[in-house]
Write a protein that holds these residues in place. Structure first.
Motif, PDB file in Angstrom:
ATOM      1  N   ALA A  75      31.972 -36.333 -13.812  1.00  0.00           N
ATOM      2  CA  ALA A  75      31.619 -37.638 -14.392  1.00  0.00           C
ATOM      3  C   ALA A  75      30.324 -38.111 -13.756  1.00  0.00           C
ATOM      4  O   ALA A  75      30.328 -38.733 -12.699  1.00  0.00           O
TER       5      ALA A  75
ATOM      6  N   SER B  84      26.143 -39.749 -14.218  1.00  0.00           N
ATOM      7  CA  SER B  84      25.238 -40.587 -15.009  1.00  0.00           C
ATOM      8  C   SER B  84      24.011 -40.900 -14.155  1.00  0.00           C
ATOM      9  O   SER B  84      24.141 -41.142 -12.953  1.00  0.00           O
TER      10      SER B  84
ATOM     11  N   TRP C  63      24.529 -37.062 -22.831  1.00  0.00           N
ATOM     12  CA  TRP C  63      24.204 -38.194 -23.692  1.00  0.00           C
ATOM     13  C   TRP C  63      22.893 -38.823 -23.238  1.00  0.00           C
ATOM     14  O   TRP C  63      22.606 -38.890 -22.048  1.00  0.00           O
TER      15      TRP C  63
ATOM     16  N   ASP D 203      29.115 -38.617 -18.690  1.00  0.00           N
ATOM     17  CA  ASP D 203      30.163 -39.601 -18.964  1.00  0.00           C
ATOM     18  C   ASP D 203      29.499 -40.978 -18.989  1.00  0.00           C
ATOM     19  O   ASP D 203      29.048 -41.477 -17.949  1.00  0.00           O
ATOM     20  N   LEU D 204      29.429 -41.583 -20.147  1.00  0.00           N
ATOM     21  CA  LEU D 204      28.737 -42.872 -20.293  1.00  0.00           C
ATOM     22  C   LEU D 204      29.446 -44.010 -19.564  1.00  0.00           C
ATOM     23  O   LEU D 204      28.835 -45.062 -19.339  1.00  0.00           O
ATOM     24  N   SER D 205      30.698 -43.803 -19.183  1.00  0.00           N
ATOM     25  CA  SER D 205      31.413 -44.860 -18.451  1.00  0.00           C
ATOM     26  C   SER D 205      31.190 -44.762 -16.941  1.00  0.00           C
ATOM     27  O   SER D 205      31.571 -45.657 -16.190  1.00  0.00           O
ATOM     28  N   ALA D 206      30.560 -43.689 -16.477  1.00  0.00           N
ATOM     29  CA  ALA D 206      30.313 -43.524 -15.041  1.00  0.00           C
ATOM     30  C   ALA D 206      29.203 -44.463 -14.577  1.00  0.00           C
ATOM     31  O   ALA D 206      28.290 -44.796 -15.333  1.00  0.00           O
ATOM     32  N   VAL D 207      29.312 -44.902 -13.319  1.00  0.00           N
ATOM     33  CA  VAL D 207      28.273 -45.759 -12.742  1.00  0.00           C
ATOM     34  C   VAL D 207      27.015 -44.916 -12.535  1.00  0.00           C
ATOM     35  O   VAL D 207      27.057 -43.887 -11.844  1.00  0.00           O
TER      36      VAL D 207
END
Length: 305
Positions: A27, A29, A49, A80-84
């Motif tokens: 995960a 980003s 992404w 993972d777009l939800s990762a910080v």
């Protein structure tokens, strides 16, 4: 025959440079700051992404895809777009190449295209925020070949490797522009769209080949195999400007460049660009650029000091 795109690339002083890359897994980003130059990157393995600030929908980038970013806003690359997101400035502070996580879900490599601060706008202003060349596209074979050479050059430590890799970035940039134009993308009514128009291309080549000639509409129309009226209407529709107005603007681009880079007199510039007198040239220059040739030269001299 002249090549309008090459003319404009030379005027914009396209300067390709090699950047870094990363391998990431899990995960992850990364947030990148707003680029101060055109940014190129490719996905060598896996995918990720691309989320651009102020763009609602993230873009999926797959293995072999190439992206050219011309926007001046921050963006995120993420598995993972939800990762910080990590801060790219801090991440790449000590090394241009980084490993994130313990897997190779995504391998990315990149470069930059720097344009001249003064004349680069002629190119930068007509580019979309980003161009996405997909590996699955039939037209992408030439970019893939160049990308493979770039990867090989980066992997080998050979004399002249850095400049060779930079030249490959430059070649990919030109090929990306070609594909963007040839794929029928919705271009703005600008010179880029006119270059892509096969009927107008002969007339554009003539104007670029001898910009100082007093071209007539009927001569340009004949070169394009069209009637005078049909040519004038098509040129205005496609390029967003009348043919002779385009010629005037191109002359003034050349004049601005000469005023910055040369010591030619205004009389010599006037003659070179097809004006009967220095005053006629100066009036045209001020009408198009908003300042006189002398003021333009003085302003550049002050910035250069």
């Amino acid at each position: 025959m002249a090549d309008p795109l090459s003319d404009i690339l030379r005027l914009a002083k396209v300067e390709p440079t090699v950047a870094g890359g990363f391998t990431a897994g899990g995960a992850w980003s990364i947030r990148f700051p707003a680029p101060d130059k055109l940014k190129f990157f490719a996905i060598l393995k896996g995918g990720c992404w691309l989320a651009i600030d102020n763009h609602k929908t993230p873009v999926r980038i797959e293995e072999g895809d190439v992206i050219l970013l011309s926007l001046q806003t921050s963006f995120i690359l993420a598995g993972d777009l939800s990762a910080v997101p990590l801060d790219a400035v801090k991440l790449f502070e000590k090394s241009k190449t980084q490993v994130i996580g313990d897997a190779e879900d995504c391998v990315q490599i990149g470069g930059h295209i720097r344009l001249d601060g003064a004349s680069g706008a002629i190119l930068e202003d007509v580019l979309p925020p980003f161009i996405h060349i997909k590996a699955a596209s039939p037209q992408a074979a030439s970019v893939k070949w160049l990308l493979d050479q770039y990867v090989r050059e980066r992997a080998r430590v050979l004399p002249g490797g850095e400049i060779t890799a930079a030249h490959l970035v430059g070649l990919m940039f030109v090929q990306i522009l070609r594909l963007y134009v040839d794929e029928g993308a919705p271009l703005a009514s600008e010179w880029l769209r006119a270059i892509a128009d096969k009927q107008l291309a002969p007339a554009l080549r003539l104007m670029h080949e001898t910009p100082g000639r007093s071209w007539r509409i009927d001569e340009l129309a004949k070169a394009s195999g069209m009637s005078r009226t049909a040519f004038a209407v098509r040129f205005k529709t496609v390029a967003g400007i009348a043919p002779l107005a385009y010629l005037t603007q191109w002359r003034m681009r050349l004049a601005e460049h000469a005023l910055r880079e040369e010591n030619a007199t205004l009389a010599a510039l006037a003659e070179r660009l097809g004006y009967s007198s220095e005053s006629a040239f100066s009036n045209a220059f001020k009408r198009v650029t908003g300042c006189t040739p002398r003021a333009c030269r003085r302003a550049h001299s002050r910035r250069a000091r």
